[in-house]
Scaffold this active site. Structure first.
Site, short mmCIF file in Angstrom:
data_model
loop_
_atom_site.label_atom_id
_atom_site.label_comp_id
_atom_site.label_asym_id
_atom_site.label_seq_id
_atom_site.Cartn_x
_atom_site.Cartn_y
_atom_site.Cartn_z
N GLU A 56 0.83 -1.22 0.00
CA GLU A 56 0.00 0.00 0.00
C GLU A 56 0.85 1.26 0.00
O GLU A 56 0.57 2.21 -0.73
CB GLU A 56 -0.91 0.07 1.25
CG GLU A 56 -1.80 -1.12 1.44
CD GLU A 56 -1.23 -2.15 2.38
OE1 GLU A 56 -1.98 -2.61 3.26
OE2 GLU A 56 -0.05 -2.53 2.24
N CYS A 83 -2.47 -2.51 7.63
CA CYS A 83 -2.01 -2.36 9.01
C CYS A 83 -2.25 -0.91 9.45
O CYS A 83 -2.62 -0.07 8.63
CB CYS A 83 -0.52 -2.71 9.09
SG CYS A 83 0.57 -1.47 8.36
#
Length: 149
Positions: A56, A83
């Site tokens: 990401e 996360c």
């Protein structure tokens, strides 16, 4: 916005490539409001010796290199629940919609764990859609970790 097109297959391809490199198999794709893929990435933490080199983060950085600091109107497809670090970056980049595959009960930061988007300090909350391509994403992760046990 035109017809919805699911870009999870491209994120899964990035995840498979990451796994083949010995990385945790997570992939991400950033798509603009017109449906154009701006960036794609897979994890590179081990290769780059960089704990922030999550799929990401890399895809967001590359998309911002194209559009600028904000990804307003853009979608992010990622194979695993982001996360807390990645969720904070998603909020900071003003990603409009987050689509993710497998949930991450151990390290997730969206629906589990830190739940970054639910904090009052979170200045932007994307629309979140989970379970997209979940079976294949989860299978990639299970296979990767089973091979290392």
């Amino acid at each position: 916005m035109g017809l919805f097109r699911n870009h999870m297959a491209e994120a899964l391809a990035e995840a498979r490539a990451a796994g083949a490199r010995g990385e945790v198999p997570v992939g991400a794709v950033v798509v603009d409001a017109g449906g154009r893929v701006l960036a794609r990435a897979g994890n590179r933490c081990r290769e780059w010796r960089d704990p922030t080199a999550h799929a990401e983060m890399l895809a967001i950085r590359a998309a911002c290199a194209v559009l600028g600091e904000r990804l307003v109107g853009c979608d992010l497809y990622v194979t695993l629940e982001p996360c807390p670090m990645c969720a904070a970056a998603i909020a900071a980049a003003r990603v409009a919609r987050l689509y993710y595959g497998a949930s991450d009960p151990k390290s997730g930061g969206v629906e589990r764990g830190a739940r970054v988007f639910s904090h009052p300090q979170c200045h932007h909350v994307p629309e979140v859609y989970d379970g997209i391509g979940e079976a294949e994403a989860a299978a990639l992760l299970r296979g990767f970790f089973a091979a290392r046990r």
